[in-house]
Write a protein that holds these residues in place. Sequence first.
Motif, short mmCIF file in Angstrom:
data_model
loop_
_atom_site.label_atom_id
_atom_site.label_comp_id
_atom_site.label_asym_id
_atom_site.label_seq_id
_atom_site.Cartn_x
_atom_site.Cartn_y
_atom_site.Cartn_z
N ARG A 88 0.81 -1.22 0.00
CA ARG A 88 0.00 0.00 0.00
C ARG A 88 0.85 1.28 0.00
NH1 ARG A 88 -5.26 -0.58 -0.18
NH2 ARG A 88 -5.22 -2.76 0.41
N PRO A 89 1.88 1.36 0.84
CA PRO A 89 2.70 2.59 0.75
C PRO A 89 3.37 2.73 -0.63
CG PRO A 89 3.29 1.26 2.69
CD PRO A 89 2.29 0.46 1.92
N GLY A 90 3.75 1.60 -1.21
CA GLY A 90 4.39 1.65 -2.53
C GLY A 90 3.39 1.84 -3.64
N ARG A 91 2.10 1.68 -3.34
CA ARG A 91 1.03 1.78 -4.33
C ARG A 91 1.23 0.79 -5.49
NH1 ARG A 91 1.12 7.58 -3.46
NH2 ARG A 91 1.58 8.03 -5.64
N VAL A 92 1.66 -0.41 -5.10
CA VAL A 92 1.94 -1.46 -6.08
C VAL A 92 1.18 -2.72 -5.70
CG1 VAL A 92 3.74 -3.02 -6.92
CG2 VAL A 92 4.24 -0.60 -6.61
N ALA A 93 0.61 -3.39 -6.67
CA ALA A 93 0.06 -4.73 -6.43
C ALA A 93 0.88 -5.72 -7.25
CB ALA A 93 -1.40 -4.80 -6.86
N ALA A 94 1.44 -6.71 -6.55
CA ALA A 94 2.18 -7.76 -7.25
C ALA A 94 1.22 -8.91 -7.51
CB ALA A 94 3.35 -8.23 -6.39
N ILE A 95 1.14 -9.30 -8.76
CA ILE A 95 0.25 -10.40 -9.16
C ILE A 95 1.14 -11.55 -9.59
CG2 ILE A 95 -1.50 -11.13 -10.82
CD1 ILE A 95 -2.36 -8.20 -11.03
N THR A 96 1.14 -12.61 -8.81
CA THR A 96 2.01 -13.73 -9.15
C THR A 96 1.17 -14.88 -9.72
OG1 THR A 96 3.46 -13.11 -7.34
CG2 THR A 96 3.77 -15.31 -8.27
N LEU A 97 1.48 -15.22 -10.94
CA LEU A 97 0.77 -16.30 -11.62
C LEU A 97 1.50 -17.60 -11.31
CD1 LEU A 97 0.75 -14.35 -15.00
CD2 LEU A 97 -1.10 -14.39 -13.30
N LEU A 98 0.75 -18.60 -10.92
CA LEU A 98 1.37 -19.88 -10.57
C LEU A 98 1.17 -20.88 -11.71
CD1 LEU A 98 0.05 -20.00 -6.89
CD2 LEU A 98 2.25 -19.10 -7.74
N GLY A 99 2.25 -21.45 -12.16
CA GLY A 99 2.17 -22.43 -13.24
C GLY A 99 1.39 -23.66 -12.81
N PRO A 100 1.11 -24.52 -13.75
CA PRO A 100 0.34 -25.73 -13.44
C PRO A 100 1.15 -26.64 -12.52
CG PRO A 100 1.24 -25.84 -15.66
CD PRO A 100 1.53 -24.47 -15.16
N THR A 101 0.45 -27.37 -11.68
CA THR A 101 1.15 -28.25 -10.73
C THR A 101 1.23 -29.67 -11.28
OG1 THR A 101 -0.97 -28.49 -9.63
CG2 THR A 101 0.59 -26.92 -8.68
N ALA A 102 0.61 -29.91 -12.40
CA ALA A 102 0.67 -31.27 -12.96
C ALA A 102 0.71 -31.15 -14.47
CB ALA A 102 -0.57 -32.07 -12.53
N ALA A 103 1.07 -32.23 -15.12
CA ALA A 103 1.07 -32.24 -16.58
C ALA A 103 -0.36 -32.06 -17.07
CB ALA A 103 1.65 -33.56 -17.07
N PRO A 104 -0.50 -31.54 -18.26
CA PRO A 104 -1.86 -31.31 -18.78
C PRO A 104 -2.54 -32.62 -19.13
CG PRO A 104 -0.24 -30.81 -20.47
CD PRO A 104 0.54 -31.11 -19.22
N PRO A 105 -3.85 -32.59 -19.20
CA PRO A 105 -4.57 -33.75 -19.73
C PRO A 105 -4.12 -33.99 -21.16
CG PRO A 105 -6.00 -31.82 -19.58
CD PRO A 105 -4.72 -31.47 -18.90
N ARG A 106 -4.50 -35.16 -21.72
CA ARG A 106 -3.89 -35.52 -23.00
C ARG A 106 -4.80 -35.37 -24.21
NH1 ARG A 106 1.03 -38.91 -22.81
NH2 ARG A 106 1.85 -38.35 -20.78
N SER A 107 -6.01 -34.91 -23.98
CA SER A 107 -6.94 -34.83 -25.11
C SER A 107 -8.01 -33.80 -24.81
CB SER A 107 -7.61 -36.19 -25.33
OG SER A 107 -8.45 -36.46 -24.21
N ALA A 108 -8.76 -33.46 -25.84
CA ALA A 108 -9.87 -32.54 -25.65
C ALA A 108 -10.88 -33.12 -24.66
CB ALA A 108 -10.54 -32.25 -26.99
N ASP A 109 -11.12 -34.42 -24.76
CA ASP A 109 -12.05 -35.05 -23.82
C ASP A 109 -11.58 -34.89 -22.39
OD1 ASP A 109 -13.92 -35.81 -25.59
OD2 ASP A 109 -13.42 -37.96 -25.61
N ALA A 110 -10.28 -35.08 -22.23
CA ALA A 110 -9.75 -34.97 -20.87
C ALA A 110 -9.80 -33.53 -20.36
CB ALA A 110 -8.32 -35.51 -20.84
N ILE A 111 -9.64 -32.58 -21.28
CA ILE A 111 -9.81 -31.17 -20.88
C ILE A 111 -11.23 -30.98 -20.39
CG2 ILE A 111 -9.92 -28.79 -21.72
CD1 ILE A 111 -7.72 -29.53 -23.76
N HIS A 112 -12.16 -31.50 -21.14
CA HIS A 112 -13.56 -31.42 -20.77
C HIS A 112 -13.78 -32.03 -19.39
CE1 HIS A 112 -17.91 -31.50 -21.29
NE2 HIS A 112 -17.74 -30.70 -22.32
N GLY A 113 -13.06 -33.12 -19.14
CA GLY A 113 -13.18 -33.78 -17.84
C GLY A 113 -12.72 -32.87 -16.70
#
Lengths: 561, 561
Positions: free
Chosen positions: A277-302
Amino acid sequence: MQNNAQPQGPSYKIDFKCSPDAYRHWKLKFADEVAELVMDVDENAGLFPGYRLKLNSYDLRVDIELADALQRLRFEHPEAKVVVLKSGKDKVFCAGANIRMLGEAAHSHKVNFCKFTNETRNGMEDSSQHSGQKFLCVVRGTAAGGGYELALACDQIILADDGNSTVSLPEIPLLAVLPGTGGLTRITDKRKVRRDRADVFCTVEEGVKGKRAVDWRLVDQVVPNSKFDAAVVEAVKKLAATSDRPAGAKGIALTPLTRTIAGDSIKYSSMKVEIDRPGRVAAITLLGPTAAPPRSADAIHGESAQFWPLRLSRELDDAILHLRLNELDIGTLLFKSQGDPVQVLTYDALMTANASNWLVREILNNWKRVLKRIDVTSRSLVTLIEPGSCFVGTLAEIAFACDRTFMLDGQMKGDNRSAGTITLSPLNFGRYPMSNGITRLETRFLGEPESVEKARGRIGQPLDGADAASLGLVTETYDEVDWADELRIFLEERRSFSSDGLTGLEANLRFAGPETMESKIFGRLTAWQNWIFQRPNAVGAEGALKRYGSGLKADFNPERV
Amino acid sequence: MQNNAQPQGPSYKIDFKCSPDAYRHWKLKFADEVAELVMDVDENAGLFPGYRLKLNSYDLRVDIELADALQRLRFEHPEAKVVVLKSGKDKVFCAGANIRMLGEAAHSHKVNFCKFTNETRNGMEDSSQHSGQKFLCVVRGTAAGGGYELALACDQIILADDGNSTVSLPEIPLLAVLPGTGGLTRITDKRKVRRDRADVFCTVEEGVKGKRAVDWRLVDQVVPNSKFDAAVVEAVKKLAATSDRPAGAKGIALTPLTRTIAGDSIKYSSMKVEIDRPGRVAAITLLGPTAAPPRSADAIHGESAQFWPLRLSRELDDAILHLRLNELDIGTLLFKSQGDPVQVLTYDALMTANASNWLVREILNNWKRVLKRIDVTSRSLVTLIEPGSCFVGTLAEIAFACDRTFMLDGQMKGDNRSAGTITLSPLNFGRYPMSNGITRLETRFLGEPESVEKARGRIGQPLDGADAASLGLVTETYDEVDWADELRIFLEERRSFSSDGLTGLEANLRFAGPETMESKIFGRLTAWQNWIFQRPNAVGAEGALKRYGSGLKADFNPERV
C-alpha cells in the motif's frame, strides 16, 4: 465531485464474483438451440444506496450479472446458437444507465463503470464473431441511451411497430453527456448510419420509431404486434443457421472461484495478489500448473473449470477487476510468475493442437478477452521475469501487454531456481489480437516487422536475458547485483508521476498502429466522455447530471472548447 | 480555472493575419532549392502579458508566424525543395510550449492552442507528402517537449552528437500533461518507437541523446560537430532528390487579406461573417466568383493571390480561426453561399484540368487543409442551401463537412433568384480527403458505397431538393412555408444543449470509419489531453502546471482513473 454513491470504506465492496442463483436482474431460459436473456431489473437491488433502478435502468451490479450470464452462455451452453435479448418489463426495454447513480458517483466510478460495460458489450460481439453465439435483440417499449447501446451490441435488432416502441440516444438533450457505451461509435461504424442522421438521432430526446428506424439503419426490422413473434422465430432460425456452435456438445459448469482475502493479500488457486500500500503497487504472481496437462480434448472437458488455463484466466480477470474498482490508489501492477516453463509450454501446445474444439476455443477466447482487459487497465503495467518464473506463450503475452518488462539475467545467489527465461508459443502469433486488430508483438514491432518473424523462428526455445534483449522482447535486463535497486528506483519514479498523466500516456503508447471500432470506443469515444465527465456542464452543481429529475433545468456555460 | 493569460476583452485580440516583415520569432532564408526556417523566438514578444518566451519556447503567436511561413514556402517559393528547420539560439533548439503561458491560460485557450499547433505540424507533413517540400530538422541543443514534437513533424531529424544536444518529452515528469502536439502518436505511429522504449523516453526528464536516440528511432542520425555541416548538406541533397517541386517556376506573393471588421460583421473580398450574438450563431456567406475564370494555368498565375478559389480559401481559413479563438460563445456556424453555380463549376473544372500545375496543386492542397480545419472545429456546423446559392464542387464539400445540411426546396416568393441546388464536381471524389483518409462522401456513405457511385454519376448536374434528398446529400429539405420556422426551431434546440456535450458528439460522429495517424492525433491523443487539462493534478492550485517553477513540488491525488 464528491463520491456519494461509492463509499470509500471497505475495500471489497464491489465483488465481481457472481452466479445465476444470485441474479437479481437477469433471467436465463433455454430451449434447444435458443437462449433467452431476459433483463428484468430489480429496482431495489442497486449496488449502492441512494437510487432505485427504475425502468430497467442499470448500474454496475446489473452489468456484472450480465457479464456472468454471457460467460455461462459461452461455457455452459454450447448448444445455444442464438441468444435472444429481451426485456422482462412491459413497456420498457431498458432505460440505460441509471442517471441518479451516475450523477452521484465519483469520477473514477463513472469511468470504471463505463469501461466495464464497454468490455461486456464488446464481449457480446466477440461471442458472435468467435464463439458462434449470435445475438438477437427484441425491443418492445423504449430502448433509451444505454438500453439502445445494449441493443447495438447485438447482431440484429427487431423493433416492435406498436406506436410506443422506440430507440433513442437522449444523452445529449437530457444529460449533457455522450452515449459513451459504444453508442456513438456503433451507430456510425457498425450500423453505418449517415452522419447527419446520426446527429439528428442523438439530439432527438424521444428517439426514432417505425419505418424511419429501419430506413436510417438504426434497427433491422420493425414488425407489428400481430406478426412479432413469428418474425422473432424467423430471425432466430436465420441467425442459428450462421452459427458454428458444436452439435451435441455438453457444457462445463463455471464453478465458483477459489479466493481467500486476508489483509492486503488475495489468494486464488493459481495466482496471488499482494498489495504494497505505501508503494502503491500490487504484485500479481501467476502460478504455473502443478501437474502435466490432460492428454486430449475429452480430458480437458473432464477437468472442466479446473483446467489450469481456464482457472487462471478466470482468476486473473477477477483480480484485475477488483484492483480497478476497489483499489484506486494502486498505481502499478507488477506481474510475476512461478512454475515450470516446460509444463506451461505443454499446456499451450495442447490448446494449439485442440484449437478447433469448442471448449478450447472458448478458453482461448477468454484469454483473449482477459488480455484485452489488461491492455485497457489504467494502471502502469510491469512484468518481472525472475528465476523460477514461467512466462511462456499465453503467459508471455502478459509481458507484451505491459508498459515495461524487466528481466533478471541469470540466477540469484542462494537461490537454486533456474534463471528466468521467456518462451514463445504459436499462441503469441495471432490467437490473441489486441483491440487494434493486430497482435501485441506486431504492435510492439510496428517499425520492424522482421522482428516478429525473427521471434517466430524461436518458438519453443527458452530465451535467456541476452536472447530476450536481442530479440527486443524485454525492456531491460539486470543482473542480481542491480536488480533490486533498479526496480526500487523505477517504482519510486513511477509513483512520483501524476496518476492522470500516466493514464493518458499509457492509453496512447499501448495502441500503436491501426484502430478498429473496438479501439475507437476505448480511444476516441471514451476519452471524450471522460473529459465531459469532468466538465461543469455535466457534473457541476448546476450541470445536467446533477439537476436531472430536480425540475430545474441545467445551467450551461455556452463556451465552446 | 481562471483565464489570466487570455483577456476576455476585445474580440479581435488574436489575429491570424501575419506577414514576414512582422515576424518576431522566425527567419526565412533562401539559397537555391533550400530554405532555412530559423526559430529565434523573441522572449519579449509573447501574445499575452505574464510570461517570457525563454529558450525558444512558444505560444500561439509563434505558431501563427510558423503557419504563415509554411504557407509562404508553399506558394512563394516553388523552388524550395527542402526546408531546413533549425534554431537561431546557441544551446537550445526549442523548449516547447511556454509553460507559464499554459499554466495561466483558460482551458479553452489551451485546447485551441493545441489544436492549431497540431494543424500546423500536420500541415508540414502535408507539404512533404503533397507539395514535394521536404523538411529536415537540425537539432543542436535541447529539443524538449513541443520542441521535439516540432522535429517529429519533419521528414528527418539530425541530432548533434556533442554531449549536450538531446531530444526529450518531459511533459509527464515535469508537468503532468501529455506530449499532446502529436508527440505520443508520432513516436509510436510515425517513427515506430517500440512501446516500452517510448514509455521510458516519455518518463525520462533529461531525454535521450547520442547513439541511443538513433537506436530507438527517435532521430535519424547523430553526427559529431566536426562532421555536422557536411552531414546536413548531404541529407539536404538526398531529400531534394525525392522532391517533385517544379523546376524554374516563379512563386506568387500571398498579399494581405482584405478584411473589414465592423461591429458583429466581418467583410472579406469573397465572403462575409455575420454574428448573431444572442442566437450564438455566426453566418458565413461565401460569395461566388464575379467573373469567369482565367483560361490557363499561366493566367491563374497571373491572377496569383487574387485567383478566386485561393482568395476564398485563405479568407475562409482566417474566419474559422478567428471564430475559434475569439468567439468562444458562438456555438453554431451557418454556411451559406451566393453566386452563379455555373461559374463555380467552371472554376472547379479549370483546377481539375490543371491539377498537375504546381500552383493549382497548392491551391487544392490549401482547400484540403482548410476543409480539414472545418472538420475539427468544435462548433456545430450547418449548411443552408437557399435560392441564389452556389454550393458546387469545392464549395459543396463544405456542406459535406457539416453536421446538418438544410435545403430550401424551390424559390422564395418575391425573390427571383433560382432555387438552390447542389452540384458535384470531380473534386468531391478524392481530392479532398478527410483526416481519416477517405473522402467526406465516402465517410457519409460508409454503409452504402453504392451511393458514392450514384452521386458520381451526377457530376456537373444541378441537383434540386428532390434530387439532393434522394441522393442522400442533404439532411432535410423544406419549402418556403416551413423554412424559417424549421431553422429557428433547430437553432433554438441546438442552443439549448451543453456546449461540451456537442463537442464530444461531433468529434465522434464526424469521423466514421478508418483512423490515420492524423485522426488519432485529433481523436485519441487530443481527447485524453483535454481530459488531463481539466484534472487537478495538472491544473489545480497544487497541480504541476501551476506549481512549475515555483520551487514547490506538485501535490498529486494518487487515484487512478
